[in-house]
Design a protein around this motif. Sequence first.
Motif, PDB file in Angstrom:
ATOM      1  N   GLU A   1       0.837  -1.202   0.000  1.00 27.25           N
ATOM      2  CA  GLU A   1       0.000   0.000   0.000  1.00 27.25           C
ATOM      3  C   GLU A   1       0.871   1.252   0.000  1.00 27.25           C
ATOM      4  N   PRO A   2       0.552   2.246  -0.844  1.00 28.00           N
ATOM      5  CA  PRO A   2       1.311   3.508  -0.814  1.00 28.00           C
ATOM      6  C   PRO A   2       0.991   4.281   0.462  1.00 28.00           C
ATOM      7  N   ILE A   3       2.051   4.682   1.175  1.00 26.71           N
ATOM      8  CA  ILE A   3       1.859   5.402   2.435  1.00 26.71           C
ATOM      9  C   ILE A   3       2.589   6.746   2.449  1.00 26.71           C
ATOM     10  N   GLY A   4       3.283   7.071   1.370  1.00 26.68           N
ATOM     11  CA  GLY A   4       4.007   8.334   1.309  1.00 26.68           C
ATOM     12  C   GLY A   4       4.871   8.379   0.072  1.00 26.68           C
ATOM     13  N   ASP A   5       5.704   9.412   0.009  1.00 27.71           N
ATOM     14  CA  ASP A   5       6.638   9.501  -1.113  1.00 27.71           C
ATOM     15  C   ASP A   5       7.878  10.282  -0.719  1.00 27.71           C
ATOM     16  N   VAL A   6       8.912  10.083  -1.517  1.00 24.89           N
ATOM     17  CA  VAL A   6      10.165  10.831  -1.404  1.00 24.89           C
ATOM     18  C   VAL A   6      10.443  11.399  -2.784  1.00 24.89           C
ATOM     19  N   ALA A   7      10.800  12.670  -2.825  1.00 23.37           N
ATOM     20  CA  ALA A   7      11.144  13.308  -4.097  1.00 23.37           C
ATOM     21  C   ALA A   7      12.545  13.880  -4.000  1.00 23.37           C
ATOM     22  N   LEU A   8      13.264  13.804  -5.101  1.00 17.54           N
ATOM     23  CA  LEU A   8      14.614  14.364  -5.223  1.00 17.54           C
ATOM     24  C   LEU A   8      14.635  15.149  -6.516  1.00 17.54           C
ATOM     25  N   TRP A   9      15.023  16.411  -6.463  1.00 22.79           N
ATOM     26  CA  TRP A   9      15.039  17.221  -7.677  1.00 22.79           C
ATOM     27  C   TRP A   9      16.261  18.115  -7.698  1.00 22.79           C
ATOM     28  N   LEU A  10      16.763  18.338  -8.907  1.00 31.49           N
ATOM     29  CA  LEU A  10      17.933  19.181  -9.087  1.00 31.49           C
ATOM     30  C   LEU A  10      17.570  20.644  -8.852  1.00 31.49           C
ATOM     31  N   THR A  11      18.420  21.319  -8.103  1.00 28.26           N
ATOM     32  CA  THR A  11      18.287  22.766  -7.929  1.00 28.26           C
ATOM     33  C   THR A  11      19.378  23.488  -8.709  1.00 28.26           C
ATOM     34  N   ASP A  12      20.445  22.768  -9.048  1.00 31.10           N
ATOM     35  CA  ASP A  12      21.540  23.307  -9.855  1.00 31.10           C
ATOM     36  C   ASP A  12      22.158  22.134 -10.616  1.00 31.10           C
ATOM     37  N   ARG A  13      21.699  21.953 -11.843  1.00 30.41           N
ATOM     38  CA  ARG A  13      22.134  20.812 -12.662  1.00 30.41           C
ATOM     39  C   ARG A  13      23.645  20.829 -12.886  1.00 30.41           C
ATOM     40  N   GLU A  14      24.178  22.004 -13.234  1.00 31.42           N
ATOM     41  CA  GLU A  14      25.608  22.120 -13.556  1.00 31.42           C
ATOM     42  C   GLU A  14      26.505  21.750 -12.374  1.00 31.42           C
ATOM     43  N   HIS A  15      26.105  22.162 -11.182  1.00 27.85           N
ATOM     44  CA  HIS A  15      26.948  21.937 -10.010  1.00 27.85           C
ATOM     45  C   HIS A  15      26.461  20.774  -9.142  1.00 27.85           C
ATOM     46  N   ARG A  16      25.551  19.965  -9.680  1.00 26.02           N
ATOM     47  CA  ARG A  16      25.103  18.717  -9.058  1.00 26.02           C
ATOM     48  C   ARG A  16      24.562  18.920  -7.646  1.00 26.02           C
ATOM     49  N   GLN A  17      23.654  19.895  -7.512  1.00 32.65           N
ATOM     50  CA  GLN A  17      22.997  20.128  -6.230  1.00 32.65           C
ATOM     51  C   GLN A  17      21.514  19.798  -6.364  1.00 32.65           C
ATOM     52  N   ALA A  18      20.956  19.260  -5.293  1.00 41.42           N
ATOM     53  CA  ALA A  18      19.557  18.836  -5.331  1.00 41.42           C
ATOM     54  C   ALA A  18      18.892  19.099  -3.987  1.00 41.42           C
ATOM     55  N   GLU A  19      17.572  18.989  -4.004  1.00 43.27           N
ATOM     56  CA  GLU A  19      16.790  19.079  -2.782  1.00 43.27           C
ATOM     57  C   GLU A  19      15.974  17.798  -2.656  1.00 43.27           C
ATOM     58  N   ILE A  20      15.755  17.384  -1.430  1.00 51.20           N
ATOM     59  CA  ILE A  20      14.959  16.192  -1.153  1.00 51.20           C
ATOM     60  C   ILE A  20      13.781  16.585  -0.265  1.00 51.20           C
ATOM     61  N   GLY A  21      12.664  15.917  -0.482  1.00 44.88           N
ATOM     62  CA  GLY A  21      11.496  16.137   0.357  1.00 44.88           C
ATOM     63  C   GLY A  21      10.748  14.829   0.539  1.00 44.88           C
ATOM     64  N   TRP A  22       9.970  14.742   1.604  1.00 46.51           N
ATOM     65  CA  TRP A  22       9.253  13.506   1.889  1.00 46.51           C
ATOM     66  C   TRP A  22       7.921  13.806   2.561  1.00 46.51           C
ATOM     67  N   VAL A  23       7.013  12.869   2.374  1.00 47.24           N
ATOM     68  CA  VAL A  23       5.694  12.912   3.011  1.00 47.24           C
ATOM     69  C   VAL A  23       5.373  11.484   3.423  1.00 47.24           C
ATOM     70  N   LEU A  24       4.839  11.320   4.625  1.00 47.10           N
ATOM     71  CA  LEU A  24       4.456   9.994   5.111  1.00 47.10           C
ATOM     72  C   LEU A  24       3.131  10.106   5.844  1.00 47.10           C
ATOM     73  N   ASP A  25       2.249   9.160   5.596  1.00 44.60           N
ATOM     74  CA  ASP A  25       0.996   9.071   6.331  1.00 44.60           C
ATOM     75  C   ASP A  25       1.356   8.912   7.815  1.00 44.60           C
ATOM     76  N   PRO A  26       0.894   9.826   8.683  1.00 39.90           N
ATOM     77  CA  PRO A  26       1.261   9.771  10.100  1.00 39.90           C
ATOM     78  C   PRO A  26       0.913   8.453  10.786  1.00 39.90           C
ATOM     79  N   THR A  27      -0.031   7.722  10.243  1.00 39.95           N
ATOM     80  CA  THR A  27      -0.398   6.424  10.803  1.00 39.95           C
ATOM     81  C   THR A  27       0.800   5.477  10.833  1.00 39.95           C
ATOM     82  N   TYR A  28       1.733   5.672   9.891  1.00 39.40           N
ATOM     83  CA  TYR A  28       2.883   4.780   9.763  1.00 39.40           C
ATOM     84  C   TYR A  28       4.145   5.367  10.372  1.00 39.40           C
TER      85      TYR A  28
END
Length: 145
Positions: free
Chosen positions: A36-63
Motif C-alpha cells: 500500500e502507498p503510504i508516502g513519497d520521497v522526491a529528489l530534484w535538481l536545484t543546480d544541474r551544472e553543479h550537481r545540487q539537489a533538494e529532497i522532500g518527503w511525506v508519510l501518512d502519520p499512521t505509519y
Amino acid sequence: MVDAEDAHDKLGERLLRTGLESDSGALALVIEHQGEPIGDVALWLTDREHRQAEIGWVLDPTYGGRGLAGEAVQATLALGFEHYRLHRVTAQMDARNQASAALARRVGMRLEAHHVQDWFSKGDWTDTLVFARLAAEHQVLGNGG
C-alpha cells in the motif's frame, strides 16, 4: 483538503519525475508498506551544472515511528550521491515539523539554517529549517547515516 481531481493532477506531475537525467531533473518514489502507498520521497535538481539537489518527503502519520520514511530517505540519498554523483543535497521544512527535522538528523543531514518567520502558511508566519548533506559526508558516514 485535497480532492480527487487535485490528487490526480499531483500524480500526473509526479509520474513525469523519472530521474535526475530526465528533462524534469526530478525523481519521485513511492513509499509502500505491505503493498500500500503510504508516502513519497522526491529528489530534484536545484543546480544541474553543479550537481545540487533538494529532497522532500511525506508519510501518512499512521505509519510514523516505524523507520519506513527514514529507510526510504536514506536509500534516496544513497541513490543521489552514489548513482547521480550529487555534490550536495538539501531539505527544507517548516520548523514546527519536529518529526521531519528528527528524520533529517537521523539520515545524517546537518542543520545549516533556521530562517525566522520567512514563510506565511495556514494563517501564520512560520520558520523554515534547512538541512544539508555533502557527498564527502555521505562517503564518511556511509549508507547507514
